[in-house]
Design a protein around this motif. Structure first.
Motif, PDB file in Angstrom:
ATOM      1  N   ARG A 118       0.332   4.297  -3.086  1.00 31.27           N
ATOM      2  CA  ARG A 118       0.687   5.694  -2.451  1.00 31.27           C
ATOM      3  C   ARG A 118       1.163   6.664  -3.452  1.00 31.27           C
ATOM      4  N   LYS A 119       2.680   6.065  -2.972  1.00 27.96           N
ATOM      5  CA  LYS A 119       3.210   7.185  -3.911  1.00 27.96           C
ATOM      6  C   LYS A 119       3.442   7.193  -5.202  1.00 27.96           C
TER       7      LYS A 119
ATOM      8  N   VAL B   3      -5.949   4.214  -2.136  1.00 24.16           N
ATOM      9  CA  VAL B   3      -5.514   2.935  -0.873  1.00 24.16           C
ATOM     10  C   VAL B   3      -6.342   2.619  -0.395  1.00 24.16           C
ATOM     11  N   LYS B   4      -6.827   4.100   0.434  1.00 23.86           N
ATOM     12  CA  LYS B   4      -7.896   3.624   1.040  1.00 23.86           C
ATOM     13  C   LYS B   4      -9.124   3.289   0.330  1.00 23.86           C
TER      14      LYS B   4
ATOM     15  N   TYR C 212       0.982  -1.348  -0.118  1.00 20.57           N
ATOM     16  CA  TYR C 212       0.194  -0.045  -0.201  1.00 20.57           C
ATOM     17  C   TYR C 212       0.853   1.433   0.374  1.00 20.57           C
TER      18      TYR C 212
END
Length: 121
Positions: free
Chosen positions: A87-88, A93-94, A83
């Motif tokens: 994100r990067k 992701v959520k 994750y």
């Protein structure tokens, strides 16, 4: 077993029963739970949320539908590490986490019954 690879390495798709594989595909609506691509657009695999090399099981609540590119990128990393990488790259992701929690919490039995029926046609 090859060093650094999970217990299913080199086994192709025979490491999980065909009806369970199809039940998970049905549960996950034939979409990669990471990138959302549909099965008709790529080759699908199953991914262990917690990899076999880290003690994960072949049970339905530890398996998700995954496209080959995402599975190759995730490798045997922990969900937290995976994750962080997503994100990067700006992935939602959520939303991915919520989808995984929702799908893996579902009772696999109705999907497995549907898969068995389809496989015996």
């Amino acid at each position: 077993m090859a060093r650094g690879r999970g217990g299913n390495a080199g086994k192709g798709s025979s490491w999980v029963r065909k009806d369970l594989r199809w039940a998970i595909y049905l549960r996950d609506e034939f979409r990669c739970l990471y990138c959302g691509i549909h099965m008709t657009q790529c080759v699908m695999t199953l991914d262990h949320l917690k990899s076999r090399s880290r003690g994960g099981s072949n049970k339905a609540d530890n398996l998700v539908t995954c496209c080959q590119p995402c599975n190759a990128r995730k490798k045997d990393r922990t969900p937290r590490s995976w994750y962080a990488d997503l994100r990067k790259k700006g992935w939602p992701v959520k939303d991915i986490q919520a989808k995984i929690r929702r799908n893996t919490a579902r009772d696999i039995r109705p999907y497995r019954a549907a898969a068995k029926a389809k496989l015996t046609e």
